[in-house]
Design a protein around this motif. Structure first.
Motif, mmCIF file in Angstrom:
data_model
loop_
_atom_site.group_PDB
_atom_site.id
_atom_site.type_symbol
_atom_site.label_atom_id
_atom_site.label_comp_id
_atom_site.label_asym_id
_atom_site.label_seq_id
_atom_site.Cartn_x
_atom_site.Cartn_y
_atom_site.Cartn_z
ATOM 1 N N LEU A 174 -2.140 -15.499 -28.660
ATOM 2 C CA LEU A 174 -2.277 -15.272 -29.920
ATOM 3 C C LEU A 174 -2.073 -16.409 -31.039
ATOM 4 C CD1 LEU A 174 -0.484 -11.806 -30.456
ATOM 5 C CD2 LEU A 174 -2.788 -12.191 -30.517
ATOM 6 N N THR A 175 -1.096 -17.262 -30.417
ATOM 7 C CA THR A 175 -1.095 -18.441 -31.290
ATOM 8 C C THR A 175 -2.135 -19.630 -31.096
ATOM 9 O OG1 THR A 175 1.490 -18.438 -31.192
ATOM 10 C CG2 THR A 175 0.484 -20.459 -31.616
ATOM 11 N N TYR A 176 -2.519 -19.588 -29.639
ATOM 12 C CA TYR A 176 -3.838 -20.404 -29.269
ATOM 13 C C TYR A 176 -5.211 -19.693 -29.832
ATOM 14 C CZ TYR A 176 -7.824 -20.997 -26.069
ATOM 15 O OH TYR A 176 -9.060 -21.219 -25.591
ATOM 16 N N GLY A 177 -5.248 -18.594 -30.069
ATOM 17 C CA GLY A 177 -6.536 -18.048 -30.716
ATOM 18 C C GLY A 177 -6.347 -18.189 -32.185
ATOM 19 N N LEU A 178 -5.104 -17.999 -32.922
ATOM 20 C CA LEU A 178 -5.144 -18.351 -34.341
ATOM 21 C C LEU A 178 -5.304 -19.845 -34.674
ATOM 22 C CD1 LEU A 178 -4.450 -17.294 -37.082
ATOM 23 C CD2 LEU A 178 -2.217 -17.767 -36.548
ATOM 24 N N TYR A 179 -4.907 -20.671 -33.781
ATOM 25 C CA TYR A 179 -5.131 -22.335 -34.093
ATOM 26 C C TYR A 179 -6.610 -22.529 -34.123
ATOM 27 C CZ TYR A 179 0.231 -23.258 -34.187
ATOM 28 O OH TYR A 179 1.690 -23.075 -34.239
ATOM 29 N N LEU A 180 -7.019 -21.892 -32.894
ATOM 30 C CA LEU A 180 -8.489 -22.246 -32.721
ATOM 31 C C LEU A 180 -9.378 -21.922 -33.659
ATOM 32 C CD1 LEU A 180 -10.679 -23.658 -30.927
ATOM 33 C CD2 LEU A 180 -10.448 -21.602 -29.320
ATOM 34 N N LEU A 181 -8.981 -20.621 -34.180
ATOM 35 C CA LEU A 181 -10.013 -19.867 -35.278
ATOM 36 C C LEU A 181 -9.907 -20.589 -36.614
ATOM 37 C CD1 LEU A 181 -11.691 -17.467 -36.085
ATOM 38 C CD2 LEU A 181 -9.386 -16.175 -37.006
ATOM 39 N N LEU A 182 -8.627 -21.154 -37.109
ATOM 40 C CA LEU A 182 -8.539 -21.768 -38.254
ATOM 41 C C LEU A 182 -9.179 -23.109 -38.106
ATOM 42 C CD1 LEU A 182 -5.096 -20.749 -39.306
ATOM 43 C CD2 LEU A 182 -7.128 -20.092 -40.303
ATOM 44 N N ILE B 172 -7.190 -30.291 -35.934
ATOM 45 C CA ILE B 172 -7.423 -30.063 -34.311
ATOM 46 C C ILE B 172 -5.907 -30.288 -33.996
ATOM 47 C CG2 ILE B 172 -9.821 -30.195 -34.173
ATOM 48 C CD1 ILE B 172 -9.200 -32.908 -33.052
ATOM 49 N N GLY B 173 -5.093 -30.880 -34.528
ATOM 50 C CA GLY B 173 -3.869 -31.388 -34.031
ATOM 51 C C GLY B 173 -2.942 -30.212 -33.598
ATOM 52 N N PRO B 174 -2.701 -29.062 -34.171
ATOM 53 C CA PRO B 174 -1.899 -27.887 -33.549
ATOM 54 C C PRO B 174 -2.516 -27.526 -32.337
ATOM 55 C CG PRO B 174 -2.109 -27.638 -35.921
ATOM 56 C CD PRO B 174 -3.259 -29.031 -35.885
ATOM 57 N N LEU B 175 -3.677 -27.343 -32.293
ATOM 58 C CA LEU B 175 -3.994 -26.804 -31.021
ATOM 59 C C LEU B 175 -3.888 -27.602 -29.961
ATOM 60 C CD1 LEU B 175 -5.936 -24.713 -29.472
ATOM 61 C CD2 LEU B 175 -7.907 -25.987 -30.192
ATOM 62 N N VAL B 176 -4.215 -28.992 -30.185
ATOM 63 C CA VAL B 176 -4.205 -29.810 -29.038
ATOM 64 C C VAL B 176 -2.494 -30.218 -28.676
ATOM 65 C CG1 VAL B 176 -4.249 -32.342 -28.514
ATOM 66 C CG2 VAL B 176 -6.224 -31.132 -29.735
ATOM 67 N N SER B 177 -1.722 -30.024 -29.655
ATOM 68 C CA SER B 177 -0.280 -30.208 -29.375
ATOM 69 C C SER B 177 0.214 -28.944 -28.578
ATOM 70 C CB SER B 177 0.568 -30.327 -30.617
ATOM 71 O OG SER B 177 0.326 -31.470 -31.332
ATOM 72 N N SER C 286 2.549 -25.934 -38.567
ATOM 73 C CA SER C 286 1.275 -25.892 -38.016
ATOM 74 C C SER C 286 0.268 -24.973 -38.729
ATOM 75 C CB SER C 286 1.291 -25.989 -36.471
ATOM 76 O OG SER C 286 1.778 -26.698 -35.890
ATOM 77 N N LEU C 287 0.893 -23.901 -39.040
ATOM 78 C CA LEU C 287 0.112 -22.768 -39.672
ATOM 79 C C LEU C 287 -0.151 -23.510 -41.266
ATOM 80 C CD1 LEU C 287 -1.360 -19.980 -39.709
ATOM 81 C CD2 LEU C 287 1.026 -19.163 -40.170
ATOM 82 N N GLY C 288 0.690 -23.905 -42.020
ATOM 83 C CA GLY C 288 0.440 -24.409 -42.889
ATOM 84 C C GLY C 288 -0.391 -25.478 -43.189
ATOM 85 N N LEU C 289 -0.463 -26.371 -42.314
ATOM 86 C CA LEU C 289 -1.327 -27.722 -42.173
ATOM 87 C C LEU C 289 -2.743 -27.061 -41.936
ATOM 88 C CD1 LEU C 289 -1.988 -30.531 -41.958
ATOM 89 C CD2 LEU C 289 -1.675 -30.321 -39.388
ATOM 90 N N LEU C 290 -2.950 -26.012 -41.262
ATOM 91 C CA LEU C 290 -4.309 -25.370 -40.953
ATOM 92 C C LEU C 290 -4.839 -24.669 -42.258
ATOM 93 C CD1 LEU C 290 -3.583 -24.035 -37.383
ATOM 94 C CD2 LEU C 290 -5.511 -25.921 -38.097
#
Length: 232
Positions: A125-133, A188-193, A206-210
């Protein structure tokens, strides 16, 4: 509205199929992932890095790049003027531009981990959310590029820098501290990290940044797109 969106999506699909350059750019990240995995990752040591790099390439090459090129083609061939006269709004036009790239990313987020045998069960879910944003951010960026480009040639020139930057920034960040800083504050930073760490909980930072990137690029692209509509 849905009838207009269906017609626009069909138009996007036909443009993609008929444009060999766009199609090649879309398929390139998948080809690179297969080649690297077969020849450079036989032991599996580079699997997470390869997944991260492949996904960022899908974002920049497969999703973002097609948006700016399709928009510029609409303007160059006067399709945008025809759409405006037929009653298509800026919002409907934007949604039609976002749909196909989002489908590409949804396909990639499932197929690439399966191919590379990466288990994302604990943080999917975290992976999907970061990628979607991140996808929405790069789509908005390329809508902005497409809106200021009068021709496909200009769109290609304007798109090449962000496309190369986001495709290879994770690779450069491994060896360069400045590139790592840029990566950390990019969308893309949160997803890569997350993938580099092999998982983790949803980070509010990360969510705030995205969300900040989505808001900033979304407002900028919609502002320029609406001005482009008014100018037609």
């Amino acid at each position: 509205m849905f009838r207009k969106l269906n017609a626009l999506l069909w138009l996007r699909l036909q443009v993609l199929i008929s444009n060999s350059t766009l199609l090649a750019t879309l398929l390139m990240p998948f080809g690179i992932a297969i080649l690297y995995n077969e020849f450079l990752n036989k032991g599996g040591e580079l699997t997470m890095f390869l997944l991260s790099t492949s996904l960022t390439m899908v974002l920049s090459m497969g999703s973002g790049y097609m948006v700016s090129i399709m928009m510029a083609e609409d303007k160059e061939k006067r399709n945008l003027k025809s759409l405006i006269l037929s009653g298509v709004t800026a919002t409907e036009y934007t949604l039609s531009m976002m749909a196909l790239p989002l489908l590409v990313v949804l396909f990639s987020m499932v197929v690439l981990p399966l191919y590379l045998k990466v288990d994302l069960t604990n943080y999917f879910l975290t992976y999907g959310l970061y990628l979607l944003l991140a996808t929405i951010s790069i789509i908005f960026l390329n809508i902005l590029i497409g809106a200021v480009s009068d021709t496909q040639s200009k769109a290609q020139v304007y798109s090449i820098f962000p496309m190369l930057t986001f495709s290879f920034l994770p690779t450069l960040a491994v060896q360069n501290a400045t590139a790592q800083k840029l990566l950390d504050y990019s969308f893309i930073g949160p997803l890569v990290s997350l993938l580099k760490a092999g998982g983790g909980e949803l980070s509010l930072r990360s969510l705030g940044l995205l969300l900040a990137w989505v808001l900033l690029l979304g407002l900028a692209s919609l502002f320029v797109l609406k001005n482009s509509y008014k100018g037609k």
